[in-house]
Design an enzyme around this catalytic site. Structure first.
Site, PDB file in Angstrom:
ATOM      1  N   CYS A 143      36.508  34.011  41.359  1.00 18.81           N
ATOM      2  CA  CYS A 143      37.192  35.242  40.766  1.00 18.81           C
ATOM      3  C   CYS A 143      36.729  35.789  39.487  1.00 18.81           C
ATOM      4  O   CYS A 143      37.182  34.906  38.403  1.00 18.81           O
ATOM      5  CB  CYS A 143      38.456  35.170  40.910  1.00 18.81           C
ATOM      6  SG  CYS A 143      39.382  36.494  40.448  1.00 18.81           S
ATOM      7  N   CYS A 172      39.335  36.920  37.190  1.00 17.00           N
ATOM      8  CA  CYS A 172      40.214  36.000  36.590  1.00 17.00           C
ATOM      9  C   CYS A 172      39.705  35.010  35.329  1.00 17.00           C
ATOM     10  O   CYS A 172      40.344  34.877  34.763  1.00 17.00           O
ATOM     11  CB  CYS A 172      40.819  34.784  37.820  1.00 17.00           C
ATOM     12  SG  CYS A 172      41.288  35.850  39.336  1.00 17.00           S
ATOM     13  N   ASP A 173      38.424  34.799  35.741  1.00 14.59           N
ATOM     14  CA  ASP A 173      37.897  33.583  34.801  1.00 14.59           C
ATOM     15  C   ASP A 173      36.741  34.252  33.938  1.00 14.59           C
ATOM     16  O   ASP A 173      36.022  33.400  33.217  1.00 14.59           O
ATOM     17  CB  ASP A 173      37.192  32.678  35.765  1.00 14.59           C
ATOM     18  CG  ASP A 173      38.284  31.942  36.525  1.00 14.59           C
ATOM     19  OD1 ASP A 173      39.540  31.901  35.941  1.00 14.59           O
ATOM     20  OD2 ASP A 173      38.166  31.490  37.781  1.00 14.59           O
TER      21      ASP A 173
END
Length: 315
Positions: free
Chosen positions: A132, A135-136
């Protein structure tokens, strides 16, 4: 006979459990093979509202579970092997539990990111391997990263990562990309993106604490080399966890559950879907939690007989 059963314990399922338990609906929550969902594979979560300094993924899920338990949600460990949604009450056969009958059902079984299945990959998830970028990506500011994939999602994530990373290398096992022309053009015009096409990933390299490279094989020459990197983002798609339903619920061509726009209603009255199992666009913890809230409210109104929707005209 249960009033409502929730399948899945990611952000969507746990949020639904919190709302239904507070409404005194006494929900039964069935935990699958990965309690807590994909967030249990994540280290630090910095984009979930309310946590100024971030929160560890497993800790966030554990707290959400405890919150649901506090209000009376009951958790059972097992996984569904068979469902009968053709008549009321619905019947679920659950490995390790037996048969459960319920008036209402919330499907929050999520979607599983497809992995490469190469050495060093699974053990380094959260330590340099991610599925992701949204997300990261923030954690790779000023660093070198690799995107593995050739579809629209891979191109989108490659462009997104250039906001943070100093260099993004796209690795794809074919010479031609599967992405649409507009997405390819956008990526190829980005000066921060380099290309390693016709290369097959064969091993994730780590120093024991973090990822340091990706070993690939040139499909034309057969030669192997290691591309140095600080992070590897695998973007080869997701698989919604809907196979156990045996096509009883309407899905799109890729298996994601169809819901009535603006609701969590499926084609079967009394069955609701929330989280990533019905969302292939956003796939974020906060959006999953939001749909979990929606599913709980939809289910509560249905079970109390106050729903006004005409299911015969739903989909």
């Amino acid at each position: 006979m249960e009033k409502v059963v929730i399948l899945g314990t990611g952000p969507a399922g746990l949020t639904a459990a919190i709302y239904l338990a507070r409404a005194n609906m006494k929900p039964i929550v069935i935990e699958g093979t990965q309690p807590g969902g994909q967030l249990t594979l994540t280290t630090e979560v910095e984009n979930f509202p309310g946590f100024v300094d971030g929160v560890m993924g497993p800790e966030l899920m554990d707290n959400m579970r405890k919150q649901a338990e506090r209000f009376g949600a009951e958790f059972k460990r097992g996984w569904v092997t068979e469902t009968d949604l053709s008549k009321k009450p619905f019947t679920l056969k659950v490995n390790g539990i037996g048969e459960i009958q319920t008036e209402g059902l919330i499907l929050s079984t999520g979607a599983s990111a497809k992995l490469l299945g190469i050495p060093g990959e699974s053990e380094n998830i959260g330590r340099g391997v991610s599925t992701c970028a949204t997300c990261d990506g923030f954690f790779y500011r000023g660093k070198k990263v690799i995107i593995v994939g050739g579809g629209d999602s891979a191109m989108e994530e490659a462009n997104f990562l250039t906001k943070f990373a100093s260099e993004v290398t796209v690795v794809h096992r074919r010479e031609e990309l599967r992405a649409s022309k507009i997405m390819q053009d956008r990526a190829k015009e980005n000066e921060k993106i380099s290309w390693a096409l016709n290369n097959t990933p064969i091993e994730v390299i780590s120093d024991g604490t973090k990822v340091t490279g990706l070993k690939v094989r040139d499909n034309e020459t057969g030669k192997e080399k290691t591309i140095e990197t600080d992070g590897i983002f695998v973007a080869i798609g997701h698989t919604p966890n809907t196979a156990f339903l045996n096509a009883q619920i309407e899905t799109d061509e890729t298996g994601y559950i169809n819901v009535v726009p603006g609701t969590t209603e499926t084609n079967i009255p009394g069955v609701f879907a929330c989280g990533d199992v019905q969302d292939k666009k956003y796939r974020q913890a906060i959006t999953a939690a939001g749909t979990g809230c929606m599913a709980a409210l939809d289910a509560e109104r249905y079970l109390e007989g106050t729903a006004t929707h005409d299911w015969s005209k739903s989909l």
